[in-house]
Design a protein around this motif. Sequence first.
Motif, mmCIF file in Angstrom:
data_model
loop_
_atom_site.group_PDB
_atom_site.id
_atom_site.type_symbol
_atom_site.label_atom_id
_atom_site.label_comp_id
_atom_site.label_asym_id
_atom_site.label_seq_id
_atom_site.Cartn_x
_atom_site.Cartn_y
_atom_site.Cartn_z
ATOM 1 N N ILE A 248 0.694 -1.136 0.479
ATOM 2 C CA ILE A 248 0.099 0.025 0.386
ATOM 3 C C ILE A 248 1.121 0.978 0.131
ATOM 4 O O ILE A 248 1.192 0.864 1.032
ATOM 5 C CB ILE A 248 -1.120 0.205 1.393
ATOM 6 C CG1 ILE A 248 -1.354 -1.196 1.034
ATOM 7 C CG2 ILE A 248 -1.985 1.576 1.296
ATOM 8 C CD1 ILE A 248 -3.000 -1.321 2.610
ATOM 9 N N ASP A 249 1.261 1.905 -0.795
ATOM 10 C CA ASP A 249 1.729 3.340 -1.499
ATOM 11 C C ASP A 249 1.064 4.255 -1.109
ATOM 12 O O ASP A 249 0.359 4.538 -1.749
ATOM 13 C CB ASP A 249 2.871 3.281 -2.647
ATOM 14 C CG ASP A 249 3.498 4.707 -3.244
ATOM 15 O OD1 ASP A 249 3.430 5.128 -1.931
ATOM 16 O OD2 ASP A 249 4.115 4.372 -3.649
ATOM 17 N N ALA A 250 0.732 4.369 0.294
ATOM 18 C CA ALA A 250 0.211 5.757 0.983
ATOM 19 C C ALA A 250 -0.142 6.791 -0.308
ATOM 20 O O ALA A 250 -1.106 7.952 -0.527
ATOM 21 C CB ALA A 250 -0.456 5.973 1.838
ATOM 22 N N ASP A 251 1.259 7.199 -0.569
ATOM 23 C CA ASP A 251 1.939 9.030 -0.696
ATOM 24 C C ASP A 251 1.409 8.294 -2.270
ATOM 25 O O ASP A 251 1.473 9.779 -3.429
ATOM 26 C CB ASP A 251 2.970 8.903 -0.508
ATOM 27 C CG ASP A 251 3.391 8.909 0.371
ATOM 28 O OD1 ASP A 251 3.368 9.586 1.429
ATOM 29 O OD2 ASP A 251 4.595 9.227 0.906
ATOM 30 N N ASN A 252 1.263 7.527 -3.065
ATOM 31 C CA ASN A 252 0.938 7.254 -4.458
ATOM 32 C C ASN A 252 -0.609 7.006 -4.311
ATOM 33 O O ASN A 252 -0.119 6.894 -5.885
ATOM 34 C CB ASN A 252 2.071 6.572 -5.280
ATOM 35 C CG ASN A 252 3.348 7.835 -5.470
ATOM 36 O OD1 ASN A 252 3.684 8.684 -5.768
ATOM 37 N ND2 ASN A 252 4.420 7.147 -4.923
ATOM 38 N N ARG A 253 -1.101 6.451 -3.372
ATOM 39 C CA ARG A 253 -2.526 6.024 -3.947
ATOM 40 C C ARG A 253 -2.748 5.348 -4.564
ATOM 41 O O ARG A 253 -3.138 5.144 -5.783
ATOM 42 C CB ARG A 253 -3.325 7.115 -3.597
ATOM 43 C CG ARG A 253 -3.724 8.948 -3.147
ATOM 44 C CD ARG A 253 -4.799 9.496 -3.163
ATOM 45 N NE ARG A 253 -5.081 9.645 -4.382
ATOM 46 C CZ ARG A 253 -4.725 11.128 -4.514
ATOM 47 N NH1 ARG A 253 -4.896 12.055 -3.896
ATOM 48 N NH2 ARG A 253 -6.624 11.179 -5.496
ATOM 49 N N LEU A 254 -1.858 4.553 -4.585
ATOM 50 C CA LEU A 254 -1.593 2.607 -4.894
ATOM 51 C C LEU A 254 -1.355 1.840 -3.986
ATOM 52 O O LEU A 254 -1.165 1.723 -2.770
ATOM 53 C CB LEU A 254 -1.115 2.547 -6.300
ATOM 54 C CG LEU A 254 0.553 2.412 -5.747
ATOM 55 C CD1 LEU A 254 0.845 1.637 -5.938
ATOM 56 C CD2 LEU A 254 1.069 2.763 -7.225
ATOM 57 N N ALA A 255 -2.691 0.691 -4.549
ATOM 58 C CA ALA A 255 -2.002 -0.613 -4.092
ATOM 59 C C ALA A 255 -1.871 -1.794 -5.244
ATOM 60 O O ALA A 255 -1.741 -2.132 -5.996
ATOM 61 C CB ALA A 255 -3.375 -1.086 -3.066
ATOM 62 N N VAL A 256 -1.192 -2.780 -4.596
ATOM 63 C CA VAL A 256 -0.239 -4.239 -4.714
ATOM 64 C C VAL A 256 -1.334 -4.759 -4.503
ATOM 65 O O VAL A 256 -0.138 -5.103 -3.255
ATOM 66 C CB VAL A 256 1.349 -3.735 -5.568
ATOM 67 C CG1 VAL A 256 1.297 -5.530 -6.657
ATOM 68 C CG2 VAL A 256 1.421 -2.691 -6.309
ATOM 69 N N VAL A 257 -2.146 -5.578 -5.403
ATOM 70 C CA VAL A 257 -2.515 -7.409 -4.166
ATOM 71 C C VAL A 257 -2.235 -8.168 -5.532
ATOM 72 O O VAL A 257 -2.427 -7.995 -6.832
ATOM 73 C CB VAL A 257 -4.028 -6.743 -4.506
ATOM 74 C CG1 VAL A 257 -4.261 -4.701 -3.517
ATOM 75 C CG2 VAL A 257 -5.032 -6.666 -5.561
ATOM 76 N N GLU A 258 -2.368 -9.661 -4.629
ATOM 77 C CA GLU A 258 -3.175 -10.390 -5.398
ATOM 78 C C GLU A 258 -3.949 -10.692 -5.039
ATOM 79 O O GLU A 258 -5.386 -10.403 -4.780
ATOM 80 C CB GLU A 258 -2.134 -12.039 -4.434
ATOM 81 C CG GLU A 258 -0.578 -12.182 -4.210
ATOM 82 C CD GLU A 258 0.210 -13.368 -3.372
ATOM 83 O OE1 GLU A 258 0.610 -13.335 -4.119
ATOM 84 O OE2 GLU A 258 -1.230 -12.925 -3.154
ATOM 85 N N PRO A 259 -4.496 -12.027 -6.681
ATOM 86 C CA PRO A 259 -5.919 -11.704 -7.106
ATOM 87 C C PRO A 259 -7.340 -12.502 -5.971
ATOM 88 O O PRO A 259 -8.101 -12.572 -6.253
ATOM 89 C CB PRO A 259 -6.252 -12.824 -8.725
ATOM 90 C CG PRO A 259 -4.559 -13.828 -7.689
ATOM 91 C CD PRO A 259 -3.433 -12.818 -7.858
ATOM 92 N N GLY A 260 -6.701 -13.095 -4.953
ATOM 93 C CA GLY A 260 -7.476 -14.226 -3.542
ATOM 94 C C GLY A 260 -7.371 -13.318 -2.889
ATOM 95 O O GLY A 260 -8.715 -12.897 -1.961
ATOM 96 N N VAL A 261 -6.965 -11.358 -2.881
ATOM 97 C CA VAL A 261 -7.976 -11.153 -1.467
ATOM 98 C C VAL A 261 -9.497 -10.469 -2.254
ATOM 99 O O VAL A 261 -9.616 -10.358 -2.683
ATOM 100 C CB VAL A 261 -6.668 -9.335 -1.548
ATOM 101 C CG1 VAL A 261 -7.271 -8.382 -0.741
ATOM 102 C CG2 VAL A 261 -5.167 -9.848 -1.985
#
Length: 458
Positions: free
Chosen positions: A100-113
């Motif tokens: 979770i990159d709060a400064d750039n407002r993005l998240a990287v997630v796997e498909p099962g989340v």
Amino acid sequence: MNMVLLTELRAALGTGGVLTDADVTASYQRDMMPLAPYGQPLAVVLPTSTEQVQAVVRACASAGVPIVPRGAGSGLSGAANAIDGCVVLVTTKMNSIVEIDADNRLAVVEPGVVNLDLRGAVEKHGLFYPPDPSSYDWCTIGGNLATNAGGLCCVKYGVTTDSVLGLEVVLASGELLRTGRRTVKGVAGYDLARLFVGSEGTLGVITKATLALRPLPQAPWTLVATFDRTADAGAAVARVVREGVVPSLMEIMDRTSIKAVEQYLKTDLNADEALLICQSDSGGEAARGELAAIEQVCADAGATLTHVTDDLSEGRDLLTARRSVLTALEVYGAWLTDDVCVPRTRITDLITGCERISAEVGLRIAVVGHAGDGNMHPTIVYDPSSPDEFARARRAFDEILAVGLALGGTVTGEHGVGKIKREWLAKEIGPVGLRVHREIKKALDPHNLFNPGSMFSA
């Protein structure tokens, strides 16, 4: 049984990652759509990493065994349904929120989340992931991506693809394709990420997603308006859109939905023919102003009652009435929910068409949906133990799709085509559109490895 393939799969995933017992694999055969066909898989595999997905794809490709990707199984189109002899590739164990990159407002997630888990995690950083399908408390991001899922907040925030920056996808060759970017802007090459979003597992297996986040909205204000004529509610929706007011949520319920919810929740919604629920998350005076404008539009359109509140508990109760429709309809029997999207000026015509179809087939049909974007969910209630009622429900399902197309709409706004609307996709996009689909499929999946028979025949 393909023992060589099963041996390879167990070597790659371990014994616990490969399920073959028919009593166990039966629970992975189909999604929530009762009309869609399904078969008996050779095996169900549960990879825990991208590398394991690649190993599965390579092994199945070598053996000539098709793969059906699957998330939590909350879909409503049969897109994740097994076919005989396939390997069902379930991504639910790939459930890490990688970053979770709060400064750039993005998240990287796997498909099962799980959708709700992601929303909860980013909320701790003062951020918001907008897509909220009705099954948000158990559906997974991978399934949301595969079907381009929507939800109640689409009117303001868009559908899943509007929150996607990039993807990692395992191709039919077993190679890993990285698409998109982490920046706000980027036009380098084709927008391949959008190609895979909504492809229903027919082009590859999504193993990671980079998602755009938004600032956490303010606590919502809520408006409810009731109408004694459906046409008046439809006119109010059209006027709101025309005047450019964009609430964060605008939902409509028809008379059948209202009565079912009143019985289920033991409450009185004080609505005769139609009920409109709107929310604004703009905060303070901005929210008050947006809902005041909508309230005036509703009054001018003939609303019998309007009520605005900034009380969170009251707002949740009103939204619970909307979210409870499908559960409430179970009082009358099993339900079969359709998914058509029409121009917002034609919502009344769709509801009227569903009333006509209900009378003709002799089954209860409730209409509820996202009025803000015209995505309606006519839901047919029937007795699943009666072959006659099941046949009439299927007839009603198809006739509703025909009405939606005739009104200038589409046969699916957010549930997808899957294995239940293949012929309707062909009708909607025409022969040239279908040929292009097939050519893209052949270019990326020349041996028809992924989800054969879903969306269209290859």
